[in-house]
Write a protein that holds these residues in place. Structure first.
Motif, short mmCIF file in Angstrom:
data_model
loop_
_atom_site.label_atom_id
_atom_site.label_comp_id
_atom_site.label_asym_id
_atom_site.label_seq_id
_atom_site.Cartn_x
_atom_site.Cartn_y
_atom_site.Cartn_z
N THR A 33 0.91 -1.06 -0.03
CA THR A 33 0.11 0.30 -0.30
C THR A 33 0.94 1.13 -0.41
O THR A 33 0.31 2.30 -0.99
CB THR A 33 -0.47 0.29 0.96
OG1 THR A 33 -1.32 -1.29 1.31
CG2 THR A 33 -1.55 0.96 1.59
N SER A 37 0.46 3.95 -2.83
CA SER A 37 0.73 5.00 -3.03
C SER A 37 1.83 6.17 -3.26
O SER A 37 1.67 7.21 -3.63
CB SER A 37 0.33 5.55 -1.38
OG SER A 37 1.13 5.22 -1.03
N TRP A 38 2.64 6.00 -2.78
CA TRP A 38 4.17 6.44 -3.09
C TRP A 38 5.00 6.31 -4.47
O TRP A 38 4.94 8.06 -5.00
CB TRP A 38 5.63 6.01 -2.70
CG TRP A 38 6.91 6.75 -2.76
CD1 TRP A 38 6.93 7.52 -2.18
CD2 TRP A 38 7.54 6.28 -3.36
NE1 TRP A 38 8.20 8.66 -3.02
CE2 TRP A 38 8.78 7.26 -3.56
CE3 TRP A 38 7.98 5.46 -4.50
CZ2 TRP A 38 10.26 7.12 -4.67
CZ3 TRP A 38 9.70 5.71 -5.40
CH2 TRP A 38 9.99 6.26 -5.71
N LEU A 40 1.98 6.13 -6.78
CA LEU A 40 1.13 6.85 -7.64
C LEU A 40 1.27 8.60 -7.39
O LEU A 40 1.29 9.28 -8.02
CB LEU A 40 -0.01 6.74 -6.54
CG LEU A 40 -1.03 5.67 -7.45
CD1 LEU A 40 -1.95 5.36 -6.81
CD2 LEU A 40 -1.37 5.47 -8.81
N LEU A 41 2.06 9.18 -6.38
CA LEU A 41 2.61 10.13 -5.84
C LEU A 41 3.35 10.88 -6.60
O LEU A 41 2.91 11.79 -7.39
CB LEU A 41 2.89 10.48 -4.10
CG LEU A 41 2.34 11.41 -3.97
CD1 LEU A 41 1.44 12.18 -3.50
CD2 LEU A 41 3.57 11.98 -2.78
#
Length: 50
Positions: A33, A37-38, A40-41
């Motif tokens: 997760t 998220s990293w 995507l960021l």
């Protein structure tokens, strides 16, 4: 009585293994997760910069 103690130690070992396995799976899911998220960021920020 001896057989019962062997069964008890076996069940304890199985419980310990399942607990360790669930803990490892939780850590893996948390890591996935965080990495997702990293990623995507960073993809969003790099797309914004270029």
């Amino acid at each position: 009585m001896g057989l019962f103690s062997v069964f008890l130690s076996l069940s304890n070992a199985v419980m310990g293994w399942s607990h360790a396995l669930s803990l490892a799976l939780n850590l893996l899911a948390m890591g996935c997760t965080v990495a997702g998220s990293w990623f995507l960021l960073s993809a969003m920020t790099s797309r914004r910069i270029s």
